[in-house]
Design an enzyme around this catalytic site. Structure first.
Site, PDB file in Angstrom:
ATOM      1  N   SER A 107     -22.378   5.297   8.098  1.00  0.00           N
ATOM      2  CA  SER A 107     -23.510   5.049   8.687  1.00  0.00           C
ATOM      3  C   SER A 107     -23.547   4.067   9.569  1.00  0.00           C
ATOM      4  O   SER A 107     -22.814   3.034   9.392  1.00  0.00           O
ATOM      5  CB  SER A 107     -24.651   5.003   7.438  1.00  0.00           C
ATOM      6  OG  SER A 107     -25.984   4.437   7.997  1.00  0.00           O
ATOM      7  N   TYR A 133     -26.988   0.096  -0.136  1.00  0.00           N
ATOM      8  CA  TYR A 133     -26.525   1.277   0.171  1.00  0.00           C
ATOM      9  C   TYR A 133     -25.542   1.136   1.379  1.00  0.00           C
ATOM     10  O   TYR A 133     -24.708   1.576   1.283  1.00  0.00           O
ATOM     11  CB  TYR A 133     -27.917   2.101   0.757  1.00  0.00           C
ATOM     12  CG  TYR A 133     -27.422   3.257   1.667  1.00  0.00           C
ATOM     13  CD1 TYR A 133     -26.749   4.448   1.104  1.00  0.00           C
ATOM     14  CD2 TYR A 133     -27.732   3.170   2.954  1.00  0.00           C
ATOM     15  CE1 TYR A 133     -26.398   5.595   2.028  1.00  0.00           C
ATOM     16  CE2 TYR A 133     -27.281   4.118   3.797  1.00  0.00           C
ATOM     17  CZ  TYR A 133     -26.637   5.216   3.269  1.00  0.00           C
ATOM     18  OH  TYR A 133     -26.246   6.432   4.140  1.00  0.00           O
ATOM     19  N   LYS A 137     -21.248   1.884   2.010  1.00  0.00           N
ATOM     20  CA  LYS A 137     -20.404   2.558   2.939  1.00  0.00           C
ATOM     21  C   LYS A 137     -19.421   1.769   3.475  1.00  0.00           C
ATOM     22  O   LYS A 137     -18.468   2.062   3.817  1.00  0.00           O
ATOM     23  CB  LYS A 137     -21.589   2.930   4.054  1.00  0.00           C
ATOM     24  CG  LYS A 137     -22.638   4.123   3.636  1.00  0.00           C
ATOM     25  CD  LYS A 137     -22.078   5.331   3.475  1.00  0.00           C
ATOM     26  CE  LYS A 137     -23.126   6.361   2.865  1.00  0.00           C
ATOM     27  NZ  LYS A 137     -22.279   7.538   2.430  1.00  0.00           N
TER      28      LYS A 137
HETATM   29  P1  NAD Z   1     -28.404  14.651   0.858  1.00  0.00           P
HETATM   30  O1  NAD Z   1     -29.101  13.760  -0.117  1.00  0.00           O
HETATM   31  O2  NAD Z   1     -29.113  15.528   1.486  1.00  0.00           O
HETATM   32  O3  NAD Z   1     -27.064  15.170   0.555  1.00  0.00           O
HETATM   33  C1  NAD Z   1     -26.153  14.623  -0.425  1.00  0.00           C
HETATM   34  C2  NAD Z   1     -25.628  15.533  -1.430  1.00  0.00           C
HETATM   35  O4  NAD Z   1     -24.795  14.873  -2.385  1.00  0.00           O
HETATM   36  C3  NAD Z   1     -27.058  16.178  -2.073  1.00  0.00           C
HETATM   37  O5  NAD Z   1     -26.791  17.462  -2.264  1.00  0.00           O
HETATM   38  C4  NAD Z   1     -26.874  15.388  -3.512  1.00  0.00           C
HETATM   39  O6  NAD Z   1     -27.187  16.346  -4.619  1.00  0.00           O
HETATM   40  C5  NAD Z   1     -25.055  15.226  -3.598  1.00  0.00           C
HETATM   41  N1  NAD Z   1     -24.504  14.016  -4.431  1.00  0.00           N
HETATM   42  C6  NAD Z   1     -25.123  12.978  -4.618  1.00  0.00           C
HETATM   43  N2  NAD Z   1     -24.504  12.312  -5.520  1.00  0.00           N
HETATM   44  C7  NAD Z   1     -23.750  13.249  -5.943  1.00  0.00           C
HETATM   45  C8  NAD Z   1     -22.565  13.102  -7.094  1.00  0.00           C
HETATM   46  N3  NAD Z   1     -22.285  11.942  -7.961  1.00  0.00           N
HETATM   47  N4  NAD Z   1     -21.724  14.234  -7.260  1.00  0.00           N
HETATM   48  C9  NAD Z   1     -21.962  15.369  -6.544  1.00  0.00           C
HETATM   49  N5  NAD Z   1     -22.989  15.455  -5.934  1.00  0.00           N
HETATM   50  C10 NAD Z   1     -23.580  14.247  -5.447  1.00  0.00           C
HETATM   51  O7  NAD Z   1     -28.097  13.652   2.214  1.00  0.00           O
HETATM   52  P2  NAD Z   1     -27.563  13.992   3.574  1.00  0.00           P
HETATM   53  O8  NAD Z   1     -28.813  13.289   4.643  1.00  0.00           O
HETATM   54  O9  NAD Z   1     -27.084  15.234   3.630  1.00  0.00           O
HETATM   55  O10 NAD Z   1     -26.362  12.993   3.984  1.00  0.00           O
HETATM   56  C11 NAD Z   1     -25.034  13.261   3.549  1.00  0.00           C
HETATM   57  C12 NAD Z   1     -24.192  11.893   3.551  1.00  0.00           C
HETATM   58  O11 NAD Z   1     -24.359  11.229   4.723  1.00  0.00           O
HETATM   59  C13 NAD Z   1     -24.665  10.979   2.543  1.00  0.00           C
HETATM   60  O12 NAD Z   1     -23.415  10.209   2.063  1.00  0.00           O
HETATM   61  C14 NAD Z   1     -25.357   9.882   3.347  1.00  0.00           C
HETATM   62  O13 NAD Z   1     -25.330   8.600   2.786  1.00  0.00           O
HETATM   63  C15 NAD Z   1     -24.684   9.894   4.658  1.00  0.00           C
HETATM   64  N6  NAD Z   1     -25.789   9.416   5.873  1.00  0.00           N
HETATM   65  C16 NAD Z   1     -27.055  10.262   6.021  1.00  0.00           C
HETATM   66  C17 NAD Z   1     -27.914   9.645   6.832  1.00  0.00           C
HETATM   67  C18 NAD Z   1     -29.221  10.424   6.960  1.00  0.00           C
HETATM   68  O14 NAD Z   1     -30.017   9.939   7.586  1.00  0.00           O
HETATM   69  N7  NAD Z   1     -29.239  11.512   6.350  1.00  0.00           N
HETATM   70  C19 NAD Z   1     -27.387   8.743   7.762  1.00  0.00           C
HETATM   71  C20 NAD Z   1     -26.035   7.996   7.609  1.00  0.00           C
HETATM   72  C21 NAD Z   1     -25.049   8.740   6.515  1.00  0.00           C
HETATM   73  C1  UD1 Z   2     -32.834   4.397   7.889  1.00  0.00           C
HETATM   74  C2  UD1 Z   2     -31.989   3.452   6.890  1.00  0.00           C
HETATM   75  C3  UD1 Z   2     -30.673   3.376   7.307  1.00  0.00           C
HETATM   76  C4  UD1 Z   2     -30.168   5.027   7.661  1.00  0.00           C
HETATM   77  C5  UD1 Z   2     -31.052   5.849   8.046  1.00  0.00           C
HETATM   78  C6  UD1 Z   2     -30.568   7.105   8.105  1.00  0.00           C
HETATM   79  C7  UD1 Z   2     -33.920   1.518   6.514  1.00  0.00           C
HETATM   80  C8  UD1 Z   2     -34.028   0.156   6.540  1.00  0.00           C
HETATM   81  N1  UD1 Z   2     -32.595   2.215   7.050  1.00  0.00           N
HETATM   82  O1  UD1 Z   2     -32.841   3.977   9.074  1.00  0.00           O
HETATM   83  O2  UD1 Z   2     -30.026   2.643   6.560  1.00  0.00           O
HETATM   84  O3  UD1 Z   2     -28.868   5.206   7.867  1.00  0.00           O
HETATM   85  O4  UD1 Z   2     -32.534   5.850   7.839  1.00  0.00           O
HETATM   86  O5  UD1 Z   2     -31.351   8.001   8.983  1.00  0.00           O
HETATM   87  O6  UD1 Z   2     -34.356   2.507   5.586  1.00  0.00           O
HETATM   88  N2  UD1 Z   2     -40.759   4.357  11.258  1.00  0.00           N
HETATM   89  C9  UD1 Z   2     -42.235   4.247  11.313  1.00  0.00           C
HETATM   90  N3  UD1 Z   2     -42.841   4.822  10.113  1.00  0.00           N
HETATM   91  C10 UD1 Z   2     -42.386   5.472   9.377  1.00  0.00           C
HETATM   92  C11 UD1 Z   2     -41.019   5.467   9.185  1.00  0.00           C
HETATM   93  C12 UD1 Z   2     -40.195   4.927  10.097  1.00  0.00           C
HETATM   94  O7  UD1 Z   2     -42.776   3.741  12.400  1.00  0.00           O
HETATM   95  O8  UD1 Z   2     -43.249   6.000   8.421  1.00  0.00           O
HETATM   96  C13 UD1 Z   2     -40.011   3.704  12.175  1.00  0.00           C
HETATM   97  C14 UD1 Z   2     -38.882   2.692  11.661  1.00  0.00           C
HETATM   98  O9  UD1 Z   2     -39.673   1.238  11.829  1.00  0.00           O
HETATM   99  C15 UD1 Z   2     -37.912   2.767  12.777  1.00  0.00           C
HETATM  100  C16 UD1 Z   2     -37.724   4.254  12.940  1.00  0.00           C
HETATM  101  O10 UD1 Z   2     -38.972   4.884  12.745  1.00  0.00           O
HETATM  102  O11 UD1 Z   2     -38.157   2.141  14.077  1.00  0.00           O
HETATM  103  C17 UD1 Z   2     -36.684   5.093  12.256  1.00  0.00           C
HETATM  104  O12 UD1 Z   2     -36.939   4.994  10.901  1.00  0.00           O
HETATM  105  P1  UD1 Z   2     -35.990   5.843  10.043  1.00  0.00           P
HETATM  106  O13 UD1 Z   2     -36.172   7.216  10.241  1.00  0.00           O
HETATM  107  O14 UD1 Z   2     -36.350   5.244   8.666  1.00  0.00           O
HETATM  108  O15 UD1 Z   2     -34.658   5.308  10.076  1.00  0.00           O
HETATM  109  P2  UD1 Z   2     -33.974   3.795  10.284  1.00  0.00           P
HETATM  110  O16 UD1 Z   2     -34.877   2.776   9.866  1.00  0.00           O
HETATM  111  O17 UD1 Z   2     -33.429   3.713  11.668  1.00  0.00           O
END
Ligand code: NAD
Ligand code: UD1
Length: 339
Positions: A124, A148, A152
Site C-alpha cells: 500500500s 496496518y 505492509k
Molecule cells: P478485502 O478485505 O476486500 O479482501 C481481503 C480478503 O482477505 C477478504 O476476502 C478476507 O476475507 C480475506 N482474509 C483476511 N484475512 C484472511 C486470512 N487470515 N486468511 C484467509 N483470508 C483472509 O480487501 P481488499 O480491498 O480487496 O484488499 C486486498 C489487499 O490489498 C489487502 O491485503 C489490503 O491490505 C491491500 N490494500 C488494499 C487497499 C484498498 O484500499 N482496498 C489499498 C492498499 C492495499
Molecule cells: C486510507 C487509509 C490507507 C489505505 C487507503 C486505501 C487512512 C488514514 N488511510 O487512505 O492506509 O491504504 O485508505 O484506500 O485511513 N475523506 C473524507 N470523508 C470521508 C472519508 C474520506 O473527506 O468520509 C477524505 C480523506 O480525508 C482523504 C480522502 O477522502 O482526503 C480519501 O480518504 P480514504 O478513502 O479514507 O483513503 P485514504 O485516507 O487516502
C-alpha cells in the site's frame, strides 16, 4: 498458468479473479471470508463463464494452506489476504500483526514446502513516510504511521529477504494507491461492513440515501480546493496490474516493488462532483475538521510500472464513479442480495 489467490473473495481479489479466468488461468481462491462473501466467487464464475476452485481457510493455518496448495500445484501466488482497516489496526494491533505478518510467513513457508517461488503481494501507498511530499517514487523513504501500514512495510521486508535467500524466487510487491470503482457489470464491487471509512463507498451510500451527508475531512489543505488529494485507481486497472506483475514474476528473478496508481491527483470535492455527474443527484456534504493521520496529498509516480511491467492505468475518475454507482444501485445491500 495455475494461480493460488489468497483473499480472492475480497474487493480487489474478486476483480482480479475475473481477469485471470478470462486469460484461461487455473485459479484456486483461498479465503476465510472474514471480510467477504462466497457469493462474490459465485458471481466471479458467472462473469468469467469459467470455473475456479475455492477453499475456505485461514492463511495462519499452515496445515490447511499446505493441503490446499498441494492440491492446486500453483505456478504463482497472488497474496491479497489481510486485514486492512487503519483505525481498527490501532485498537487491535496484535490481530493485525498476527493475521497479516504471521499469515504471510506461513504462506511463504508453504510456498517453500510445495516448491512455488513466485509471489505478487498487495502492499500500500501507506508505507511511505508522510513527511515526504507527493508524488512518491518507489525509492522514497518508508515510514508507515499506523499498525496496518507497518504490517505492509514489514511484510515487504520479509518477502525481500525470502527472495534474496532463494535464487529461484521472484516477487513483485505492488503498492496500491486508492483503489475504487467496480466491475462494469455491476455484479462485483466493494462491500464494506458497517459505515464505510473510505471516501468512495461513503459517497456511494450518501447518493443511495442510506447515509445523510458526506463529512469532508478538512478544507484547509494546501491543495487546489483545500480538500485532501489522492491518486484514485480503478479496481479493474489494479486487477490488470496483477496480470502484468505475474508475467514479470514468471520471467525475472529477485524482488522488485511498483507503485500502482494513475499519477493523477483528485481532491475530495472533485470526486464528489464527479460522482454527482455519474448518479445524476446532488450529494450533501459538510466540511469538518481534518481526520487524524491524513496527509494533504498522496499521488504515485507511476513511471516504473510503465517502464518495467509495461502496465498503465486506462480508466479515469468518471469511469470509477460510474462503475461504483452502478454496483451500489444494483446491490444496495452488497452481497447480502445473494447469488
Ligand atoms: P478485502 O478485505 O476486500 O479482501 C481481503 C480478503 O482477505 C477478504 O476476502 C478476507 O476475507 C480475506 N482474509 C483476511 N484475512 C484472511 C486470512 N487470515 N486468511 C484467509 N483470508 C483472509 O480487501 P481488499 O480491498 O480487496 O484488499 C486486498 C489487499 O490489498 C489487502 O491485503 C489490503 O491490505 C491491500 N490494500 C488494499 C487497499 C484498498 O484500499 N482496498 C489499498 C492498499 C492495499
Ligand atoms: C486510507 C487509509 C490507507 C489505505 C487507503 C486505501 C487512512 C488514514 N488511510 O487512505 O492506509 O491504504 O485508505 O484506500 O485511513 N475523506 C473524507 N470523508 C470521508 C472519508 C474520506 O473527506 O468520509 C477524505 C480523506 O480525508 C482523504 C480522502 O477522502 O482526503 C480519501 O480518504 P480514504 O478513502 O479514507 O483513503 P485514504 O485516507 O487516502
Amino acid at each position: 498458468m495455475r494461480v493460488f489467490v489468497t483473499g480472492g473473495a475480497g474487493f480487489i481479489g474478486s476483480h482480479t479473479l475475473v481477469q485471470l479466468l478470462r486469460q484461461n488461468a487455473e485459479v484456486t481462491a483461498f479465503d476465510n471470508y472474514s471480510n467477504s462473501s462466497p457469493v462474490a466467487l459465485a458471481r466471479v464464475k458467472r462473469l468469467a463463464q469459467s470455473d475456479l476452485s475455492s477453499v475456505e481457510g485461514d492463511i495462519c493455518n499452515r496445515a490447511a494452506l499446505e493441503t490446499a496448495m498441494r492440491a492446486a500445484k500453483p505456478d504463482a501466488v497472488i497474496h491479497f489476504a489481510g486485514l486492512k482497516a487503519v483505525g481498527e489496526s490501532s485498537e487491535k494491533p496484535l490481530s493485525y500483526y498476527k493475521n497479516n505478518i504471521a499469515g504471510s510467513i506461513a504462506l511463504l513457508e508453504t510456498m517453500d514446502a510445495v516448491g512455488c517461488r513466485n509471489i505478487v503481494f498487495s502492499s500500500s501507498a501507506t508505507v511511505y513516510d508522510p513527511a515526504k511530499a507527493a508524488p512518491f517514487t518507489e525509492e522514497d523513504p518508508l515510514g508507515a504511521v499506523n499498525p496496518y501500514g507497518r504490517t505492509k512495510q514489514f511484510i515487504e521486508e520479509i518477502i525481500r529477504d525470502w527472495a534474496a535467500a532463494n535464487s529461484d524466487a521472484s516477487a513483485a510487491i505492488l503498492r496500491y494507491f486508492n483503489p475504487v470503482g467496480a466491475h462494469v457489470s455491476g455484479d462485483i464491487g466493494e462491500d464494506p461492513v458497517g459505515i464505510p471509512n473510505n471516501l468512495m463507498p461513503f459517497i456511494a451510500r450518501v447518493a443511495a440515501g442510506s447515509l445523510p451527508r458526506l463529512q469532508v475531512f478538512g478544507g484547509d489543505y494546501p491543495t487546489s480546493d483545500g480538500t485532501g488529494a489522492r491518486d484514485y485507481i480503478h479496481v479493474e486497472d489494479l486487477a490488470s496490474a496483477h496480470l502484468a506483475a505475474l508475467k514479470y514474476a514468471a520471467t525475472v528473478k529477485g524482488c522488485d516493488v511498483f507503485n500502482i496508481g494513475t499519477g493523477r491527483s483528485t481532491t475530495v470535492l472533485e470526486m464528489l462532483h464527479a460522482f454527482e455527474q455519474a448518479c445524476g443527484k446532488a450529494i450533501a456534504y459538510r466540511i469538518t475538521e481534518r481526520r487524524a493521520g491524513d496527509v494533504a496529498s498522496s499521488v504515485a509516480d507511476v513511471s516504473k510500472a510503465k517502464r518495467i511491467l509495461g502496465w498503465q492505468a486506462k480508466y479515469d475518475v468518471a469511469d470509477m464513479c460510474q462503475s461504483s454507482w452502478n454496483w451500489q444501485s444494483r446491490n444496495p445491500k452488497g452481497y447480502d442480495n445473494g447469488q
